[in-house]
Motif scaffolding. Structure first.
Motif, PDB file in Angstrom:
ATOM      1  N   SER A 201       0.827  -1.204   0.000  1.00  0.00           N
ATOM      2  CA  SER A 201       0.000   0.000   0.000  1.00  0.00           C
ATOM      3  C   SER A 201       0.861   1.254   0.000  1.00  0.00           C
ATOM      4  O   SER A 201       1.809   1.359   0.790  1.00  0.00           O
ATOM      5  CB  SER A 201      -0.906   0.000   1.240  1.00  0.00           C
ATOM      6  OG  SER A 201      -1.443   1.283   1.480  1.00  0.00           O
TER       7      SER A 201
ATOM      8  N   ALA B 158      -0.334  -6.296   0.259  1.00  0.00           N
ATOM      9  CA  ALA B 158      -1.445  -5.576   0.872  1.00  0.00           C
ATOM     10  C   ALA B 158      -2.738  -6.113   0.279  1.00  0.00           C
ATOM     11  O   ALA B 158      -2.947  -6.027  -0.934  1.00  0.00           O
ATOM     12  CB  ALA B 158      -1.316  -4.078   0.602  1.00  0.00           C
TER      13      ALA B 158
ATOM     14  N   GLU C 268      -5.672  -5.078   0.057  1.00  0.00           N
ATOM     15  CA  GLU C 268      -6.590  -4.149  -0.597  1.00  0.00           C
ATOM     16  C   GLU C 268      -6.237  -3.864  -2.051  1.00  0.00           C
ATOM     17  O   GLU C 268      -7.032  -3.262  -2.790  1.00  0.00           O
ATOM     18  CB  GLU C 268      -6.667  -2.828   0.183  1.00  0.00           C
ATOM     19  CG  GLU C 268      -5.389  -2.016   0.229  1.00  0.00           C
ATOM     20  CD  GLU C 268      -4.498  -2.368   1.413  1.00  0.00           C
ATOM     21  OE1 GLU C 268      -3.691  -1.511   1.805  1.00  0.00           O
ATOM     22  OE2 GLU C 268      -4.599  -3.506   1.914  1.00  0.00           O
ATOM     23  N   ARG C 269      -5.066  -4.277  -2.497  1.00  0.00           N
ATOM     24  CA  ARG C 269      -4.690  -3.999  -3.886  1.00  0.00           C
ATOM     25  C   ARG C 269      -5.499  -4.869  -4.845  1.00  0.00           C
ATOM     26  O   ARG C 269      -5.778  -6.044  -4.546  1.00  0.00           O
ATOM     27  CB  ARG C 269      -3.197  -4.239  -4.098  1.00  0.00           C
ATOM     28  CG  ARG C 269      -2.305  -3.277  -3.321  1.00  0.00           C
ATOM     29  CD  ARG C 269      -0.982  -3.085  -4.019  1.00  0.00           C
ATOM     30  NE  ARG C 269      -1.136  -2.226  -5.186  1.00  0.00           N
ATOM     31  CZ  ARG C 269      -0.652  -0.978  -5.276  1.00  0.00           C
ATOM     32  NH1 ARG C 269       0.018  -0.445  -4.268  1.00  0.00           N
ATOM     33  NH2 ARG C 269      -0.837  -0.279  -6.377  1.00  0.00           N
TER      34      ARG C 269
ATOM     35  N   VAL D 190       0.548 -10.913   5.117  1.00  0.00           N
ATOM     36  CA  VAL D 190      -0.213  -9.667   5.082  1.00  0.00           C
ATOM     37  C   VAL D 190       0.658  -8.569   5.683  1.00  0.00           C
ATOM     38  O   VAL D 190       1.152  -8.710   6.814  1.00  0.00           O
ATOM     39  CB  VAL D 190      -1.518  -9.802   5.881  1.00  0.00           C
ATOM     40  CG1 VAL D 190      -2.257  -8.469   5.957  1.00  0.00           C
ATOM     41  CG2 VAL D 190      -2.405 -10.880   5.269  1.00  0.00           C
TER      42      VAL D 190
ATOM     43  N   THR E  30      -0.226  -2.447   4.866  1.00  0.00           N
ATOM     44  CA  THR E  30      -1.611  -2.491   4.437  1.00  0.00           C
ATOM     45  C   THR E  30      -2.510  -1.548   5.221  1.00  0.00           C
ATOM     46  O   THR E  30      -2.256  -1.272   6.402  1.00  0.00           O
ATOM     47  CB  THR E  30      -2.151  -3.934   4.567  1.00  0.00           C
ATOM     48  OG1 THR E  30      -3.519  -3.973   4.176  1.00  0.00           O
ATOM     49  CG2 THR E  30      -2.032  -4.448   6.002  1.00  0.00           C
TER      50      THR E  30
ATOM     51  N   ALA F 212      -5.709  -2.521   5.278  1.00  0.00           N
ATOM     52  CA  ALA F 212      -6.842  -3.444   5.397  1.00  0.00           C
ATOM     53  C   ALA F 212      -7.506  -3.344   6.767  1.00  0.00           C
ATOM     54  O   ALA F 212      -6.838  -3.112   7.780  1.00  0.00           O
ATOM     55  CB  ALA F 212      -6.375  -4.877   5.158  1.00  0.00           C
TER      56      ALA F 212
ATOM     57  N   MET G  10       0.910  -0.971   9.229  1.00  0.00           N
ATOM     58  CA  MET G  10      -0.473  -1.411   9.065  1.00  0.00           C
ATOM     59  C   MET G  10      -1.364  -0.553   9.955  1.00  0.00           C
ATOM     60  O   MET G  10      -0.880   0.137  10.870  1.00  0.00           O
ATOM     61  CB  MET G  10      -0.639  -2.894   9.371  1.00  0.00           C
ATOM     62  CG  MET G  10      -0.245  -3.345  10.760  1.00  0.00           C
ATOM     63  SD  MET G  10      -0.459  -5.143  11.002  1.00  0.00           S
ATOM     64  CE  MET G  10       0.644  -5.840   9.768  1.00  0.00           C
TER      65      MET G  10
END
Length: 379
Positions: free
Chosen positions: A125, A162, A164-165, A184, A187, A189, A212
């Motif tokens: 991210s 990440a 969310e990509r 993970v 991110t 997220a 994060m």
């Protein structure tokens, strides 16, 4: 070789006056009490060799290179801190550059000098990029992922992304299909997206807490889920800068030592004096052993990896409330070896590789053996 250890940590706990017989680089037999005359006597405490699954550099060198001698400098630097098993982490770069760096590392994985390759970027991210160049961050689409898998020839051990990509879920499934663990990290997220990503196959949290979304009591973000889900192993950087000791203690208490992997996330400055270094294409300044990005105007920014070696992480965690040297050793050796299926590493047992670290009373490294061969002896 026959070793005699005064106090040694075996899988079932501490044992005194132990004889370890080594043949072909592996532990042939472990016995207690008197035995054959030893070739080497190790006083103090002896623990399994450390396993670092997230490290970028050390000794002024980096894994983000096409120079194999530079790679070996990193490995040798961390061996002095007790690391006998190393995965090479690559920082974000253009896909073509990463492909060439991966190809450089493949023969060193094949030879056993490295345990595998970890791509920490470029599928991260921009909002939580940390020390990764945001201009180079991209989506894990097949046209970007497949060249990296092809270049690695089966040596790619882990990829941080990440969730969310775009294409992230498909990438998780493709990587798992290829036998690559997915982490993970970096991110924005929330807890629901983190849960869906674990359902898709992610099993590691890259340096939990760092890069994060933070915990809020009404908007928890990914951390509580990753910390408490039994399918996930969490990385922790125990250098006193990335995570406060009270938070470290809380995280270990929540997850348990069998779900915590201590990592250094070290960059080139590990094992070197303070100064300016490079992390990928970015400039990093180290002051008082803390590494931070620095812009063209000399302004210092976010933390940029660490200058940690695993012996330092072991000492810090062994001193935490509720922890011991045995539990710290589990997190520094056994857990990461188990999670990454590193056969023969991370434990002292018959059939395992003869990797061990001799510690003094202050838990400083006195000697390191890898496959029964001395790597480092401290005065």
């Amino acid at each position: 070789m026959i070793l005699r250890a005064e106090h040694v940590l075996l899988p079932d706990g501490w044992h005194d006056d132990v004889t370890v017989e080594v043949a072909g680089g592996r532990v042939l037999r472990i016995s207690s009490g008197s035995g054959p005359a030893p070739d080497l006597t190790l006083d103090g405490r002896v623990v399994p060799g450390f396993v670092d699954t997230h490290v970028h550099g050390g000794g002024g060198a980096s894994f983000s290179t096409t120079d194999r001698d530079e790679v070996r400098t990193v490995v040798e630097t961390h061996a002095r801190g007790g690391t006998t098993t190393t995965m090479a982490s690559l920082v974000t770069a253009e896909i073509g550059v990463l492909v060439e760096q991966v190809r450089t590392l493949v023969p060193l994985v094949r030879s056993g000098e490295l345990a595998g390759i970890h791509l920490e970027g470029p599928f991260l991210s921009e909002q939580r990029c940390g020390a990764h160049d945001p201009a180079l961050l991209v989506d894990p689409s097949p046209d970007r992922l497949e060249p990296l898998l092809d270049a690695a020839q089966g040596t790619l051990a882990m990829v941080t992304l990440a969730p969310e990509r775009p294409h992230a879920t498909e990438a998780v499934r493709r990587l798992r299909e290829a036998g690559v663990r997915v982490a993970v990290g970096h991110t924005t997220a929330d807890e629901q997206l983190a849960a869906r990503t674990v359902e898709a196959g992610a099993t590691v949290a890259t340096h939990l807490f760092n890069a994060m979304s933070p915990v809020h009591h009404r908007e928890p973000g990914p951390i509580p889920f990753l910390l408490t889900d039994p399918r996930v192993v969490v990385e922790l950087i125990a250098d006193g800068a990335h995570v406060h000791d009270d938070v470290l203690a809380m995280a270990v208490a929540a997850a348990g030592p069998d779900r915590v992997a201590l990592v250094t996330d070290a960059m080139a400055a590990a094992g070197r004096p303070d100064g300016d270094f490079r992390l990928g294409a970015l400039t990093v300044r180290v002051r008082d052993r803390v590494a931070r990005l620095v812009d063209a105007d000399g302004v210092e920014g976010s933390i940029a990896g660490s200058t940690l070696t695993m012996d330092g992480a072991l000492r810090r965690v062994a001193g935490l409330r509720g922890q011991s040297l045995a539990s710290a050793s589990l997190m520094a050796s056994t857990t990461p070896a188990r999670v990454h299926h590193l056969e023969g590493a991370g434990r002292l047992a018959e059939g395992a590789r003869a990797d061990l670290v001799q510690l003094d009373d202050q838990l400083g490294v006195r000697a390191v053996l890898r496959a029964g061969r001395a790597l480092q002896t401290m005065a």
